[in-house]
Design an enzyme around this catalytic site. Structure first.
Site, PDB file in Angstrom:
ATOM      1  N   ARG A 182       3.005   7.780  -0.266  1.00  0.00           N
ATOM      2  CA  ARG A 182       3.984   8.824  -0.520  1.00  0.00           C
ATOM      3  C   ARG A 182       4.813   8.596  -1.782  1.00  0.00           C
ATOM      4  O   ARG A 182       4.994   9.501  -2.590  1.00  0.00           O
ATOM      5  CB  ARG A 182       4.939   8.893   0.680  1.00  0.00           C
ATOM      6  CG  ARG A 182       5.990   9.969   0.611  1.00  0.00           C
ATOM      7  CD  ARG A 182       7.052   9.740   1.682  1.00  0.00           C
ATOM      8  NE  ARG A 182       6.460   9.428   2.972  1.00  0.00           N
ATOM      9  CZ  ARG A 182       6.043  10.341   3.842  1.00  0.00           C
ATOM     10  NH1 ARG A 182       6.169  11.614   3.559  1.00  0.00           N
ATOM     11  NH2 ARG A 182       5.511   9.983   4.988  1.00  0.00           N
ATOM     12  N   ARG A 190       3.668  19.821   7.413  1.00  0.00           N
ATOM     13  CA  ARG A 190       4.577  18.697   7.692  1.00  0.00           C
ATOM     14  C   ARG A 190       5.846  19.098   8.439  1.00  0.00           C
ATOM     15  O   ARG A 190       6.372  18.309   9.206  1.00  0.00           O
ATOM     16  CB  ARG A 190       4.904  17.940   6.401  1.00  0.00           C
ATOM     17  CG  ARG A 190       3.649  17.258   5.840  1.00  0.00           C
ATOM     18  CD  ARG A 190       3.949  16.317   4.702  1.00  0.00           C
ATOM     19  NE  ARG A 190       4.778  15.225   5.119  1.00  0.00           N
ATOM     20  CZ  ARG A 190       6.040  15.042   4.764  1.00  0.00           C
ATOM     21  NH1 ARG A 190       6.633  15.896   3.950  1.00  0.00           N
ATOM     22  NH2 ARG A 190       6.722  14.015   5.203  1.00  0.00           N
ATOM     23  N   CYS A 194      -0.341  32.519  12.002  1.00  0.00           N
ATOM     24  CA  CYS A 194       0.012  33.161  13.271  1.00  0.00           C
ATOM     25  C   CYS A 194       0.576  32.149  14.264  1.00  0.00           C
ATOM     26  O   CYS A 194       0.006  31.941  15.343  1.00  0.00           O
ATOM     27  CB  CYS A 194      -1.206  33.857  13.834  1.00  0.00           C
ATOM     28  SG  CYS A 194      -1.895  35.025  12.661  1.00  0.00           S
ATOM     29  N   TYR A 209       6.361  17.172  11.998  1.00  0.00           N
ATOM     30  CA  TYR A 209       7.504  16.292  12.266  1.00  0.00           C
ATOM     31  C   TYR A 209       8.772  16.695  11.512  1.00  0.00           C
ATOM     32  O   TYR A 209       9.529  15.847  11.052  1.00  0.00           O
ATOM     33  CB  TYR A 209       7.156  14.810  12.022  1.00  0.00           C
ATOM     34  CG  TYR A 209       6.255  14.499  10.843  1.00  0.00           C
ATOM     35  CD1 TYR A 209       6.713  14.601   9.536  1.00  0.00           C
ATOM     36  CD2 TYR A 209       4.944  14.054  11.051  1.00  0.00           C
ATOM     37  CE1 TYR A 209       5.887  14.301   8.473  1.00  0.00           C
ATOM     38  CE2 TYR A 209       4.108  13.748   9.978  1.00  0.00           C
ATOM     39  CZ  TYR A 209       4.588  13.877   8.704  1.00  0.00           C
ATOM     40  OH  TYR A 209       3.764  13.568   7.643  1.00  0.00           O
ATOM     41  N   GLU A 226       0.826  -1.220   0.000  1.00  0.00           N
ATOM     42  CA  GLU A 226       0.000   0.000   0.000  1.00  0.00           C
ATOM     43  C   GLU A 226       0.849   1.255   0.000  1.00  0.00           C
ATOM     44  O   GLU A 226       0.801   2.056   0.953  1.00  0.00           O
ATOM     45  CB  GLU A 226      -0.846   0.083   1.276  1.00  0.00           C
ATOM     46  CG  GLU A 226      -1.637  -1.105   1.645  1.00  0.00           C
ATOM     47  CD  GLU A 226      -2.107  -1.013   3.098  1.00  0.00           C
ATOM     48  OE1 GLU A 226      -3.220  -1.463   3.344  1.00  0.00           O
ATOM     49  OE2 GLU A 226      -1.382  -0.508   3.968  1.00  0.00           O
TER      50      GLU A 226
HETATM   51  C1  LIG Z   1       0.197   5.530   5.972  1.00  0.00           C
HETATM   52  C2  LIG Z   1      -0.060   4.135   5.576  1.00  0.00           C
HETATM   53  C3  LIG Z   1       0.317   3.687   4.317  1.00  0.00           C
HETATM   54  C4  LIG Z   1       1.055   4.532   3.329  1.00  0.00           C
HETATM   55  O1  LIG Z   1       2.252   4.966   3.828  1.00  0.00           O
HETATM   56  P1  LIG Z   1       3.286   5.726   2.835  1.00  0.00           P
HETATM   57  O2  LIG Z   1       4.439   5.995   3.691  1.00  0.00           O
HETATM   58  O3  LIG Z   1       2.610   6.940   2.362  1.00  0.00           O
HETATM   59  O4  LIG Z   1       3.591   4.765   1.745  1.00  0.00           O
HETATM   60  C5  LIG Z   1      -0.014   2.397   3.972  1.00  0.00           C
HETATM   61  N1  LIG Z   1      -0.674   1.590   4.820  1.00  0.00           N
HETATM   62  C6  LIG Z   1      -1.058   1.998   6.045  1.00  0.00           C
HETATM   63  C7  LIG Z   1      -1.804   1.079   6.903  1.00  0.00           C
HETATM   64  C8  LIG Z   1      -0.753   3.267   6.469  1.00  0.00           C
HETATM   65  O5  LIG Z   1      -1.117   3.651   7.696  1.00  0.00           O
END
Ligand SMILES: *Cc1c(COP(=O)(O)O)cnc(C)c1O
Length: 427
Positions: A285, A321, A357, A325, A282
């Site tokens: 980014r 962002r 602000c 962090y 999944e």
């Molecule tokens: C945030 C997240 C992702 C994606 O993370 P990336 O760093 O954007 O690739 C995939 N799976 C789960 C469960 C997440 O919480």
């Protein structure tokens, strides 16, 4: 003077035509990432699938793009699921994630026929069971586990440790959450427990983080086989692939992450006598971040002793962002990307700050930029992920527009918020 173009479109023109701040995405880059996922992961390794993590960036046009690229979608909320369904995204290719799903979210997921629900709590499992039974279906689910791996990334985006708020600890002793959940799911006619899910963290550059997560999860698969005679048919290994800071740095290769994982999978499953499960990843980014830049106009420059503030017309409202962090960015003057870095030689630090602000409203703490003046337009590289999706209307700023560019063409895919939009829901 060499102007910045993105997707073949002149960025100064984009700033003039659509206004700033402006999110600009090169869809050619997004498509090439999707292609790389297909060619070097899905086609190289059989029985694999990719579900793009919507939270990184999702608007209707992005959902259409992911659909046409043949990938699935990972959603975590009503809003993300609704967006996908609105553009006719095939529900069976959607999975619902999230550590605190509401009844409404679970209900919409089941009623719209999402392919998988990733379970993060025993109570949630009971709700899914009941709603699936009422509907007379067998809902496919995975259980999310926390493999006890501490990824090499910022603590706020590490998610795989044993004390993470995400997933169930891998303990399967009698009375543990995982033990109860596995038994409950296996005993139900309304649940089809396909396997497990883990995600160790985000912005990873060391493939070993995922490999260690996988290793622990395969050990768990073996225990589940021995203890419950449960066969893990699917294993979702999450996302996490890192994005690089600017286009001159070679991007992370998908295969550098997935090949070591798949090799370990094949060898460890053989060692333990386990069937090879379907593998799902999944990435969020990695698909979108480097495709996106954000254009800002410099409002003013404030020179203090040893510290110069470059204040722009956006900030933490469109990109929180750094404030969240300390995410690192690099920027260029779009009018002349080859201009030399300005350094007065007295140790002066240049900070690109926003207009909100808050003193924490910083985009780049220690920027390397050419000499700028008010009115110049700068582009923040690698800002496609977790920016629009994390944006707010803090200070009642209008959320910027989103433009997709490719082959010299630009098209608006999200309008800039109007002042009317700002007060729309107010009585
Ligand atoms: C945030 C997240 C992702 C994606 O993370 P990336 O760093 O954007 O690739 C995939 N799976 C789960 C469960 C997440 O919480």
């Amino acid at each position: 003077m060499n102007r910045l173009t993105w997707g073949g479109v002149d960025c100064l023109k984009l700033a003039k035509e659509f206004g700033t701040p402006l999110y600009v995405f090169d869809t050619g880059i997004i498509k090439s990432r999707c292609r790389e996922l297909r060619e070097t992961f899905m086609e190289r390794w059989e029985n694999t699938m990719v579900r793009y993590a919507s939270k990184a960036f999702l608007v209707k046009e992005m959902a259409r793009l992911i659909k046409s690229e043949g990938l699935g979608l990972d959603v975590v909320s009503l809003g993300e699921l609704y967006t996908a369904l609105q553009v006719g995204f095939p529900p069976e290719k959607i999975e619902m994630n999230g550590n605190a799903k509401s009844h409404e979210e679970i209900s919409l997921a089941i009623n719209s026929g999402v392919g998988r629900i990733i379970v993060d709590h025993p109570d949630e499992l009971r709700t899914i069971e009941r709603l699936a039974r009422e509907k007379g279906i067998k809902q496919k689910i995975l259980i999310r586990v926390a493999p006890g791996v501490d990824a090499h990334t910022h603590a706020y985006i590490a998610t795989g440790a044993t004390d993470s708020k995400f997933g169930l600890p891998v303990d399967i002793s009698e009375g543990s959450m995982l033990n109860e959940s596995i038994k409950f799911a296996m005993a139900s006619d309304s649940l089809d427990l396909r396997g497990l899910h883990f995600h160790v963290g985000s912005q990873l550059f060391d493939p070993d983080d995922n490999v260690r997560g996988l290793e622990k999860t395969i050990e768990l698969m073996k225990k589940l086989k021995d203890t419950f005679d449960f066969t893990t048919r699917e294993l979702n290994c999450g996302g996490g692939l890192g994005a690089v800071i600017n286009p001159s740095v070679p991007p992370v290769k998908c295969a550098d992450f997935t090949d070591p994982m798949m090799k370990l999978l094949y060898s460890d499953c053989k060692k333990y006598g386990l069937e090879i499960p379907k593998i799902i990843i999944e990435p969020g980014r990695w698909v979108i971040s480097e495709a996106g830049i954000t254009l800002y106009r410099v409002e003013n420059i404030k020179e203090l002793p040893k510290l110069t503030y470059i204040a722009v017309d956006g900030g933490m409202a469109d990109n929180p962002r750094y404030a969240l962090y300390q995410a690192e960015y690099e920027a260029v003057n779009v009018e002349d990307i080859d201009a030399p870095i300005y350094d007065p030689g007295d140790g002066t630090k240049f900070s690109v700050v926003g207009k909100c602000c808050e003193s924490g409203d910083v985009l780049i703490d220690d920027a390397k930029l050419p000499k700028l003046k008010a009115g110049d337009v700068i582009a923040l590289y690698n800002s496609g992920a977790y920016t629009f999706s994390m944006s707010s209307s803090y200070n009642r700023l209008q959320r910027p527009a989103v433009v997709f560019v490719e082959d010299g063409q630009a098209r608006l895919v999200v309008h800039r918020q109007t002042l009317e939009d700002i007060i729309r829901n107010e009585i």
